[in-house]
Design a protein around this motif. Structure first.
Motif, short mmCIF file in Angstrom:
data_model
loop_
_atom_site.label_atom_id
_atom_site.label_comp_id
_atom_site.label_asym_id
_atom_site.label_seq_id
_atom_site.Cartn_x
_atom_site.Cartn_y
_atom_site.Cartn_z
N UNK A 68 0.85 -1.19 0.00
CA UNK A 68 0.00 0.00 0.00
C UNK A 68 0.88 1.23 0.00
N UNK A 69 0.25 2.34 -0.31
CA UNK A 69 0.95 3.60 -0.27
C UNK A 69 0.16 4.63 0.50
N UNK A 70 0.84 5.31 1.39
CA UNK A 70 0.25 6.42 2.11
C UNK A 70 0.72 7.71 1.45
N UNK A 71 -0.22 8.59 1.20
CA UNK A 71 0.09 9.91 0.65
C UNK A 71 -0.15 10.95 1.73
N UNK A 72 0.35 12.12 1.50
CA UNK A 72 0.22 13.20 2.47
C UNK A 72 -1.23 13.40 2.91
N UNK A 73 -2.16 13.28 1.97
CA UNK A 73 -3.58 13.51 2.29
C UNK A 73 -4.12 12.53 3.34
#
Length: 95
Positions: A68-73
């Motif tokens: 998974x990827x976490x983005x700033x948002x």
């Protein structure tokens, strides 16, 4: 610590210039073939995780059980539900 001694390994990397960070790449290569059940996680401003996760898999010789990827948002209070959804998508398959 030797990651081969663990039955689950979570590898989390920041995204540097739209790529896998060199320190994590080096660690994955150093431990190639010794990682058990793995989850690959990226953290970035807004980079999609696919490219970086593919580089992680190649460097480690491991197909991740979850990624998974976490983005700033995701880290903004109003996006808590989205953050938890991404977190579950990684943790649940690793149980």
């Amino acid at each position: 610590l030797n990651p081969a001694g663990y039955d689950r390994v979570f590898v989390i990397t920041p995204v540097w210039a739209w790529n896998l960070s060199p320190p994590v790449r080096a660690w994955l290569k150093q431990n190639k073939g010794s990682l058990a059940k793995t989850a690959f996680i990226t953290v970035s401003g807004d980079t999609k995780p696919d490219k970086v996760v593919a580089a992680m898999a190649k460097s480690s010789g491991t197909t991740p059980t979850a990624s998974a990827g976490f983005a700033e948002r995701h880290f903004q209070p109003q996006n808590r539900a989205s953050y938890l959804e991404v977190l579950r998508s990684v943790v649940d398959p690793m149980r």
